[in-house]
Design a protein around this motif. Structure first.
Motif, PDB file in Angstrom:
ATOM      1  N   ALA A 135       0.891  -1.323  -0.233  1.00  0.00           N
ATOM      2  CA  ALA A 135      -0.083  -0.081  -0.406  1.00  0.00           C
ATOM      3  C   ALA A 135       0.930   1.078   0.228  1.00  0.00           C
ATOM      4  CB  ALA A 135      -0.776   0.006   1.047  1.00  0.00           C
ATOM      5  N   PRO A 136       0.526   2.158  -0.429  1.00  0.00           N
ATOM      6  CA  PRO A 136       0.737   2.972  -0.785  1.00  0.00           C
ATOM      7  C   PRO A 136       1.128   4.429   0.458  1.00  0.00           C
ATOM      8  CG  PRO A 136      -0.797   3.426  -2.113  1.00  0.00           C
ATOM      9  CD  PRO A 136      -0.675   2.281  -1.196  1.00  0.00           C
ATOM     10  N   ASN A 137       2.048   4.207   1.085  1.00  0.00           N
ATOM     11  CA  ASN A 137       1.922   5.460   2.608  1.00  0.00           C
ATOM     12  C   ASN A 137       2.069   6.829   2.057  1.00  0.00           C
ATOM     13  OD1 ASN A 137       2.016   5.655   4.991  1.00  0.00           O
ATOM     14  ND2 ASN A 137       3.974   5.008   5.552  1.00  0.00           N
ATOM     15  N   SER A 138       0.870   7.309   1.830  1.00  0.00           N
ATOM     16  CA  SER A 138       0.534   8.614   1.015  1.00  0.00           C
ATOM     17  C   SER A 138       0.817   9.724   2.960  1.00  0.00           C
ATOM     18  CB  SER A 138      -0.894   8.706   0.664  1.00  0.00           C
ATOM     19  OG  SER A 138      -1.374   8.066  -0.458  1.00  0.00           O
ATOM     20  N   LEU A 152       0.181   5.159   6.505  1.00  0.00           N
ATOM     21  CA  LEU A 152       0.507   3.412   7.960  1.00  0.00           C
ATOM     22  C   LEU A 152       0.925   3.957   9.553  1.00  0.00           C
ATOM     23  CD1 LEU A 152       2.176   2.501   4.984  1.00  0.00           C
ATOM     24  CD2 LEU A 152      -0.331   1.635   6.080  1.00  0.00           C
ATOM     25  N   ASP A 153       1.445   5.100   9.511  1.00  0.00           N
ATOM     26  CA  ASP A 153       1.228   5.464  11.187  1.00  0.00           C
ATOM     27  C   ASP A 153       0.409   4.787  11.524  1.00  0.00           C
ATOM     28  OD1 ASP A 153       3.590   6.450   9.746  1.00  0.00           O
ATOM     29  OD2 ASP A 153       3.159   8.994  10.731  1.00  0.00           O
ATOM     30  N   TYR A 154      -0.667   4.981  11.615  1.00  0.00           N
ATOM     31  CA  TYR A 154      -2.333   4.126  12.232  1.00  0.00           C
ATOM     32  C   TYR A 154      -2.008   3.174  12.544  1.00  0.00           C
ATOM     33  CZ  TYR A 154      -3.005   9.526  12.016  1.00  0.00           C
ATOM     34  OH  TYR A 154      -3.646  10.918  12.187  1.00  0.00           O
ATOM     35  N   VAL A 155      -1.133   2.218  11.425  1.00  0.00           N
ATOM     36  CA  VAL A 155      -1.683   0.628  11.806  1.00  0.00           C
ATOM     37  C   VAL A 155      -0.912   0.046  12.979  1.00  0.00           C
ATOM     38  CG1 VAL A 155      -0.223  -1.942  10.742  1.00  0.00           C
ATOM     39  CG2 VAL A 155      -0.836   0.778   9.407  1.00  0.00           C
ATOM     40  N   ARG A 159      -3.632  -5.533  12.851  1.00  0.00           N
ATOM     41  CA  ARG A 159      -4.984  -5.286  12.708  1.00  0.00           C
ATOM     42  C   ARG A 159      -5.242  -4.741  11.814  1.00  0.00           C
ATOM     43  NH1 ARG A 159      -7.439  -2.125  17.037  1.00  0.00           N
ATOM     44  NH2 ARG A 159      -9.227  -1.936  15.881  1.00  0.00           N
ATOM     45  N   PRO A 160      -5.731  -5.006  10.214  1.00  0.00           N
ATOM     46  CA  PRO A 160      -5.960  -4.426   8.879  1.00  0.00           C
ATOM     47  C   PRO A 160      -6.550  -3.335   9.232  1.00  0.00           C
ATOM     48  CG  PRO A 160      -7.973  -5.364   9.851  1.00  0.00           C
ATOM     49  CD  PRO A 160      -7.316  -6.261  10.928  1.00  0.00           C
ATOM     50  N   LEU A 161      -6.008  -2.029   8.197  1.00  0.00           N
ATOM     51  CA  LEU A 161      -6.372  -0.585   8.536  1.00  0.00           C
ATOM     52  C   LEU A 161      -7.555   0.022   7.135  1.00  0.00           C
ATOM     53  CD1 LEU A 161      -5.386   2.402   9.743  1.00  0.00           C
ATOM     54  CD2 LEU A 161      -4.048   2.362   8.085  1.00  0.00           C
ATOM     55  N   VAL A 162      -9.176   0.017   8.251  1.00  0.00           N
ATOM     56  CA  VAL A 162      -9.828   0.637   7.210  1.00  0.00           C
ATOM     57  C   VAL A 162      -9.848   2.548   6.750  1.00  0.00           C
ATOM     58  CG1 VAL A 162     -11.992   0.452   6.681  1.00  0.00           C
ATOM     59  CG2 VAL A 162     -11.004  -2.097   7.754  1.00  0.00           C
TER      60      VAL A 162
END
Length: 169
Positions: A135-138, A152-155, A159-162
Motif C-alpha cells: 500500500a502507498p504510504n501517503s 501507515l502510522d495508524y497501523v 490489525r487491518p487498517l480500514v
C-alpha cells in the motif's frame, strides 16, 4: 611588522573561488536531474508504446468492422427480402444487432480517443498502488490542526487498517 590582509576574491569573479564552484556544482546537479527525468520519461514511452499501438489497432479494427458491416448491409438491402422471424405470439422478432449509424461523430479511432487512451495508459503505468503490491504510504493532514502524518502510522500490529472516505449510508 604590520600584517597585510590577504587578497579576497569575490564570488563568481576571477580566481575560481567557492562561489563559482558552488554555482557550477548546482548547475551540474540540475542538469543531471533533468537528464535523468528525461531518460525515465523516454523509457516509459518506449514501454507504453507497444500497448498503445495494440489499443489503437483494436479501435481501428472495431471501426473498420462496423463500417464494413454497414456497407455490406446496404448491399444486402438491394437483394430480395429474407423471411422474417416470428415469435410464439406471431410478432416479428427484431434483429440481434441494432441499426448501424456510421458517422464521424461515433467513430472509435479518433485523435481525441487516441489521446485519451495514451493518457489513461500513462496514468495506469505511473500509479503508486498496484494490485497485490504494498500500500502507498501517503501523507494526510489531521482535521484538528495542520499537522501531517503518514497513513501507515495508524497501523497497530496485525490489525487491518480500514480507510472510510465519506458516509457508509
Amino acid at each position: 611588522m604590520p600584517r597585510q590582509a590577504a587578497p579576497r576574491s569575490l564570488p563568481g569573479v576571477g580566481g575560481g573561488g567557492q562561489g563559482s564552484r558552488g554555482a557550477a556544482t548546482t548547475m551540474l546537479r540540475s542538469l543531471l536531474l533533468h537528464s535523468l527525468r528525461l531518460c525515465a520519461q523516454t523509457a516509459s514511452c518506449l514501454v507504453l508504446f507497444p500497448r498503445f499501438l495494440g489499443t489503437a489497432f483494436m479501435l481501428w479494427l472495431l471501426d473498420f468492422l462496423c463500417i464494413r458491416k454497414h456497407f455490406l448491409g446496404r448491399r444486402r438491402r438491394g437483394q430480395p427480402e429474407t423471411e422474417v422471424e416470428l415469435n410464439s405470439d406471431g410478432e416479428e422478432v427484431p434483429p440481434d444487432d441494432p441499426p448501424i449509424s456510421v458517422s464521424d461523430d461515433n467513430r472509435l479511432c479518433t485523435l481525441a480517443s487516441l489521446k485519451a487512451v495514451w493518457h489513461g495508459q500513462k496514468l495506469d503505468f505511473f500509479k503508486q498502488a498496484h494490485e497485490g503490491g504494498p500500500a502507498p504510504n501517503s501523507e494526510v493532514v489531521l482535521p484538528d490542526g495542520f499537522q501531517s502524518q503518514r497513513i501507515l502510522d495508524y497501523v497497530r500490529g496485525n490489525r487491518p487498517l480500514v480507510l472510510n472516505f465519506g458516509s457508509c449510508t
